[in-house]
Design a protein around this motif. Sequence first.
Motif, PDB file in Angstrom:
ATOM      1  N   GLY A  70       0.811  -1.214   0.000  1.00  0.00           N
ATOM      2  CA  GLY A  70       0.000   0.000   0.000  1.00  0.00           C
ATOM      3  C   GLY A  70       0.842   1.261   0.000  1.00  0.00           C
ATOM      4  N   SER A  77      -9.347   0.877   5.588  1.00  0.00           N
ATOM      5  CA  SER A  77     -10.219   0.651   4.437  1.00  0.00           C
ATOM      6  C   SER A  77     -10.529  -0.831   4.350  1.00  0.00           C
ATOM      7  CB  SER A  77      -9.537   1.146   3.152  1.00  0.00           C
ATOM      8  OG  SER A  77      -8.334   0.421   2.927  1.00  0.00           O
ATOM      9  N   THR A  78     -11.295  -1.213   3.343  1.00  0.00           N
ATOM     10  CA  THR A  78     -11.619  -2.634   3.174  1.00  0.00           C
ATOM     11  C   THR A  78     -10.374  -3.442   2.825  1.00  0.00           C
ATOM     12  OG1 THR A  78     -12.196  -2.143   0.877  1.00  0.00           O
ATOM     13  CG2 THR A  78     -13.997  -2.177   2.500  1.00  0.00           C
ATOM     14  N   ARG A  79      -9.431  -2.820   2.110  1.00  0.00           N
ATOM     15  CA  ARG A  79      -8.198  -3.525   1.755  1.00  0.00           C
ATOM     16  C   ARG A  79      -7.269  -3.617   2.947  1.00  0.00           C
ATOM     17  NH1 ARG A  79      -3.591  -1.625  -2.654  1.00  0.00           N
ATOM     18  NH2 ARG A  79      -2.385  -3.590  -2.616  1.00  0.00           N
ATOM     19  N   PHE A  80      -7.174  -2.532   3.709  1.00  0.00           N
ATOM     20  CA  PHE A  80      -6.323  -2.496   4.908  1.00  0.00           C
ATOM     21  C   PHE A  80      -7.200  -2.119   6.106  1.00  0.00           C
ATOM     22  CE2 PHE A  80      -3.506  -1.218   1.356  1.00  0.00           C
ATOM     23  CZ  PHE A  80      -2.603  -2.275   1.400  1.00  0.00           C
ATOM     24  N   THR A  84      -2.272   1.504   7.030  1.00  0.00           N
ATOM     25  CA  THR A  84      -0.890   1.133   6.730  1.00  0.00           C
ATOM     26  C   THR A  84       0.066   1.966   7.576  1.00  0.00           C
ATOM     27  OG1 THR A  84      -0.696   2.745   4.933  1.00  0.00           O
ATOM     28  CG2 THR A  84      -1.527   0.553   4.356  1.00  0.00           C
ATOM     29  N   GLY A  90       0.575  -3.258   5.695  1.00  0.00           N
ATOM     30  CA  GLY A  90      -0.702  -3.373   6.386  1.00  0.00           C
ATOM     31  C   GLY A  90      -0.501  -3.543   7.881  1.00  0.00           C
TER      32      GLY A  90
END
Length: 305
Positions: A70, A77-80, A84, A90
């Motif tokens: 990232g 967020s949905t990804r992390f 980060t 992450g």
Amino acid sequence: MTAETAPTTPGPRALARQRRRASAARFWRQYRSHRAGVFGLAALVLFALVALTAPWTVGSDVQSVTDAPGRPLESPSTRFPLGTDQFGRGLLGLVIWGSRVSLLVGLLAAVLSVAIGALIGITAGHFRGWYATVMMRITDWFLVMPTLVLAIALATVLSRSLGTIVLAIGVTTWPTTARLVRAQTLAVESRPYIERAKALGGGHGHIMARHVLPNVMPLVLAQTTLIISSAILAEATLAFLGLGDPTVVSWGGLLQDAREAGAVSSGDWWYLVPPGIAIAVVALAFTLCGRAVESVLNPRLGVSR
């Protein structure tokens, strides 16, 4: 009654195993009655599972700075889910991986501290005389000196590694255990069976290993569970001060990285809160377990349930 139908008497080893099983079952029944202790144990089991499965759930590549997935300091967020760090790694994976180091250092440091304290406490209570006087004066010196200052001084002199952190915490937190174990040793050695063992020719090693140590082990066990939480906090403090191993990820190291990245002034709360909560929850869980163990092993303490 014939020889084939006569009941067989269990041997000494079988009787000893039966007594140990009955004692363990009785301990667990009494421990389960402490709701706070059960909550602490459940939390510790969860953290232990997370730490043990970290190589398969997040993988060791989560520590890589060059292959960070990232952008630096992304918000959750949905990804992390936890955002980060300053390198784009992450934070969820870092917190999970850091649990391995923090828990391992806390356990090893607590074991070293209790081992030193138990050894000095038992020997000082058994031999007494000039030896006990010297050992207790040394213990008093360590008690009045600030533990964190001594640990920082030791960690500064030695090389920066996990072994140094374990040694620094272990050799500065043993005096309380030594005092408690010595008091219990004096109480045990005043009992009649110790006099009988001495009259039958029992040496110093036999008395301490076969009679004193089994009687002080419950106290040592309870003290270990209590010291682990202090050791984890001490490891996080030393890592936060930059005295930990910079090549490994730990909860205290994450807080140090967040401070260096200016997360406090810039309001990047996701960099600070997850490792801080993890440290607080684990320390609280060990404290709850220690208080429950103390109450079971010594009901006169009256620890609340």
